[in-house]
Design a protein around this motif. Structure first.
Motif, PDB file in Angstrom:
ATOM      1  N   UNK A 276       1.771  17.787   4.626  1.00 48.03           N
ATOM      2  CA  UNK A 276       1.249  16.732   3.759  1.00 48.03           C
ATOM      3  C   UNK A 276       1.300  15.390   4.470  1.00 48.03           C
ATOM      4  N   UNK A 277       0.427  14.495   4.046  1.00 48.17           N
ATOM      5  CA  UNK A 277       0.395  13.150   4.632  1.00 48.17           C
ATOM      6  C   UNK A 277      -0.375  12.222   3.707  1.00 48.17           C
ATOM      7  N   UNK A 278      -0.201  10.918   3.915  1.00 46.95           N
ATOM      8  CA  UNK A 278      -1.083   9.938   3.271  1.00 46.95           C
ATOM      9  C   UNK A 278      -1.652   8.982   4.312  1.00 46.95           C
ATOM     10  N   UNK A 279      -1.417   9.332   5.595  1.00 46.59           N
ATOM     11  CA  UNK A 279      -1.945   8.552   6.710  1.00 46.59           C
ATOM     12  C   UNK A 279      -3.026   9.377   7.404  1.00 46.59           C
ATOM     13  N   UNK A 280      -4.265   8.919   7.421  1.00 48.36           N
ATOM     14  CA  UNK A 280      -5.337   9.693   8.048  1.00 48.36           C
ATOM     15  C   UNK A 280      -5.190   9.746   9.568  1.00 48.36           C
ATOM     16  N   UNK A 281      -5.940  10.664  10.178  1.00 50.71           N
ATOM     17  CA  UNK A 281      -5.891  10.807  11.630  1.00 50.71           C
ATOM     18  C   UNK A 281      -6.325   9.524  12.328  1.00 50.71           C
ATOM     19  N   UNK A 282      -7.226   8.785  11.698  1.00 51.61           N
ATOM     20  CA  UNK A 282      -7.641   7.495  12.252  1.00 51.61           C
ATOM     21  C   UNK A 282      -7.879   6.526  11.106  1.00 51.61           C
ATOM     22  N   UNK A 283      -7.642   5.256  11.358  1.00 47.41           N
ATOM     23  CA  UNK A 283      -7.815   4.246  10.331  1.00 47.41           C
ATOM     24  C   UNK A 283      -6.617   4.167   9.402  1.00 47.41           C
ATOM     25  N   UNK A 284      -6.767   3.356   8.354  1.00 49.62           N
ATOM     26  CA  UNK A 284      -5.677   3.144   7.420  1.00 49.62           C
ATOM     27  C   UNK A 284      -5.746   4.064   6.223  1.00 49.62           C
ATOM     28  N   UNK A 285      -4.697   4.065   5.390  1.00 55.58           N
ATOM     29  CA  UNK A 285      -4.684   4.895   4.182  1.00 55.58           C
ATOM     30  C   UNK A 285      -5.699   4.395   3.161  1.00 55.58           C
ATOM     31  N   UNK A 286      -5.954   5.228   2.162  1.00 58.93           N
ATOM     32  CA  UNK A 286      -6.859   4.835   1.078  1.00 58.93           C
ATOM     33  C   UNK A 286      -6.273   3.618   0.366  1.00 58.93           C
ATOM     34  N   UNK A 287      -7.108   2.613   0.151  1.00 66.43           N
ATOM     35  CA  UNK A 287      -6.670   1.380  -0.494  1.00 66.43           C
ATOM     36  C   UNK A 287      -7.593   1.054  -1.665  1.00 66.43           C
ATOM     37  N   UNK A 288      -7.096   0.257  -2.644  1.00 66.51           N
ATOM     38  CA  UNK A 288      -5.804  -0.422  -2.649  1.00 66.51           C
ATOM     39  C   UNK A 288      -4.658   0.546  -2.948  1.00 66.51           C
ATOM     40  N   UNK A 289      -3.470   0.131  -2.553  1.00 60.44           N
ATOM     41  CA  UNK A 289      -2.263   0.860  -2.894  1.00 60.44           C
ATOM     42  C   UNK A 289      -1.620   0.146  -4.077  1.00 60.44           C
ATOM     43  N   UNK A 290      -1.442   0.889  -5.165  1.00 57.27           N
ATOM     44  CA  UNK A 290      -0.839   0.315  -6.364  1.00 57.27           C
ATOM     45  C   UNK A 290       0.680   0.414  -6.225  1.00 57.27           C
ATOM     46  N   UNK A 291       1.367  -0.679  -6.466  1.00 57.15           N
ATOM     47  CA  UNK A 291       2.829  -0.678  -6.332  1.00 57.15           C
ATOM     48  C   UNK A 291       3.494  -1.063  -7.650  1.00 57.15           C
ATOM     49  N   UNK A 292       4.595  -0.379  -7.940  1.00 60.82           N
ATOM     50  CA  UNK A 292       5.384  -0.688  -9.127  1.00 60.82           C
ATOM     51  C   UNK A 292       6.818  -0.937  -8.707  1.00 60.82           C
ATOM     52  N   UNK A 293       7.365  -2.104  -9.045  1.00 60.66           N
ATOM     53  CA  UNK A 293       8.759  -2.357  -8.690  1.00 60.66           C
ATOM     54  C   UNK A 293       9.723  -1.567  -9.557  1.00 60.66           C
ATOM     55  N   UNK A 294      10.759  -1.072  -8.944  1.00 64.23           N
ATOM     56  CA  UNK A 294      11.928  -0.563  -9.656  1.00 64.23           C
ATOM     57  C   UNK A 294      13.042  -1.539  -9.338  1.00 64.23           C
ATOM     58  N   UNK A 295      13.873  -1.851 -10.317  1.00 65.45           N
ATOM     59  CA  UNK A 295      14.780  -2.945 -10.045  1.00 65.45           C
ATOM     60  C   UNK A 295      16.134  -2.866 -10.692  1.00 65.45           C
ATOM     61  N   UNK A 296      16.838  -3.973 -10.564  1.00 65.36           N
ATOM     62  CA  UNK A 296      18.223  -4.086 -11.000  1.00 65.36           C
ATOM     63  C   UNK A 296      18.371  -5.308 -11.903  1.00 65.36           C
ATOM     64  N   UNK A 297      19.364  -5.226 -12.790  1.00 62.79           N
ATOM     65  CA  UNK A 297      19.585  -6.341 -13.706  1.00 62.79           C
ATOM     66  C   UNK A 297      21.047  -6.412 -14.104  1.00 62.79           C
ATOM     67  N   UNK A 298      21.480  -7.626 -14.437  1.00 59.46           N
ATOM     68  CA  UNK A 298      22.829  -7.899 -14.920  1.00 59.46           C
ATOM     69  C   UNK A 298      22.835  -7.844 -16.437  1.00 59.46           C
ATOM     70  N   UNK A 299      23.750  -7.075 -16.998  1.00 57.96           N
ATOM     71  CA  UNK A 299      23.870  -7.045 -18.449  1.00 57.96           C
ATOM     72  C   UNK A 299      24.544  -8.329 -18.931  1.00 57.96           C
TER      73      UNK A 299
END
Length: 374
Positions: A276-299
């Motif tokens: 498996x891969x998400x990097x093609x043999x040539x060129x860049x990956x399919x774009x746009x790349x959607x990003x979602x932050x996972x994070x931390x918080x102080x109670x």
């Protein structure tokens, strides 16, 4: 669970359900006195304000002294890499860490139930953006400030919480079914009938869908054009439930392409020898790349506020190395930035929080054109 639509149902739960979540009566280990909540918040706030006002070595030295005096820390998390983070933290500081880990829905449910019962079960939380936004809206968090937060990618500086890592939604493929040079170059390519039955979508990826849908509108497509595009992709797709299951099926060749795999899921599988891969043999990956932050918080009601702050400092420094070893995308860009020179689009978290039913219904409608994985 990444959708805010569960908030009304969860907040309506009775306080007595804390018995199930905690294994103890609220009156046995917590309190039903709301004055106690105010007192706990005031005590924690004094520590938070003191540390937020410090920098550099003075901050670290003061924080370690206060945190080790507290001697303990309670974490609620959905982060599957938390064990490695805690191990490193406990090896560095004289602090005993207890961890409740569940999926993001159960973490949210537990916090909502305990706060409703005035039970202060955790000091620190590490989970998905959607659930963090709900808890912040409920007023459970206290701001974390300092140089490390300032170093976080702009997409990760949320109100009330701070990203520690990002889930990157990428188009992945099985390299035995999709030969080098045949990889899709755009999302639009996946609507081509030649991919019929070879694509997979994931049933819970409303956040990815909302991000990409909004992006296409901003690029000048009409609502009708965007819906038609997604419907044609879905018509080519097998609908899977869960990224882990979907990743296993991709590795096994049950389909050739996934439209919204987590990059770390693909990278971990490839590291273990899967084709498996998400990097093609040539060129860049399919774009746009959607990003979602996972994070931390102080109670806000933390009983070990210094230890909670120290853990955030740890996760944003040494913890970033541990997350990278697990193929995670850290929230603080390093020397090698996986997003460099790529078109990156954040999930529209506030839109999802404001209009959950709209997006849930629209995505379900799109997926109805696909075929459920058998």
């Amino acid at each position: 669970m990444r959708h805010p639509s569960i908030l009304p149902a969860v907040t309506a739960m009775v306080t007595a359900l804390v018995l199930t979540a905690c294994g103890a009566s609220p009156t046995a280990t917590g309190t039903t006195d709301t004055n106690a909540k105010d007192a706990a918040a005031a005590k924690a706030q004094a520590v938070y304000d003191r540390i937020n006002g410090l920098t550099g070595e003075e901050r670290h030295k003061t924080l370690v002294e206060l945190a080790e005096k507290e001697g303990k820390l309670s974490i609620y998390t959905s982060n599957t890499d938390m064990d490695s983070l805690v191990e490193g933290f406990e090896n560095t500081y004289k602090i005993d860490v207890s961890v409740y880990r569940g999926n993001s829905e159960s973490v949210l449910q537990r916090v909502l139930q305990e706060q409703q019962a005035n039970y202060f079960g955790n000091d620190f939380i590490d989970t998905n953006a959607g659930e963090l936004n709900i808890m912040n809206k409920e007023g459970f968090f206290y701001p974390y400030q300092g140089e490390l937060r300032e170093a976080v990618r702009k997409e990760g500086k949320a109100e009330g919480w701070t990203a520690s890592r990002f889930n990157a939604f990428v188009v992945g493929w099985n390299t035995t079914k999709v030969k080098p040079g045949e990889e899709p170059k755009t999302i639009e390519d996946l609507a081509d009938p030649k991919w019929k039955g070879q694509v997979s979508m994931e049933v819970g990826d409303v956040d990815w869908f909302a991000g990409l849908y909004t992006y296409f509108l901003q690029q000048g497509k009409s609502e009708a054009e965007v819906r038609d595009l997604f419907t044609r992709i879905a018509a080519n797709s097998k609908i899977a439930k869960g990224h882990t299951t979907q990743g296993e099926l991709l590795s096994a060749g049950q389909f050739g392409i996934t439209v919204s795999s987590y990059s770390h899921t693909v990278d971990k599988a490839a590291d273990k020898g899967a084709p498996v891969s998400w990097h093609p043999a040539s060129g860049g990956p399919v774009q746009p790349i959607i990003v979602r932050p996972n994070g931390v918080a102080l109670m806000k009601t933390a009983t070990s506020p210094a230890a909670a702050m120290l853990f955030i400092d740890w996760e944003l420094t040494e913890g970033q190395k541990i997350l990278a070893e697990a193929f995670r995308v850290g929230s603080i860009p390093g020397a090698t930035d996986p997003f460099a020179d790529l078109t990156v689009v954040p999930v529209p978290e506030q839109e999802l929080l404001a209009n959950p039913k709209k997006w849930d219904d629209l995505y379900a409608q799109i997926l109805s054109a696909g075929q459920e994985v058998q």
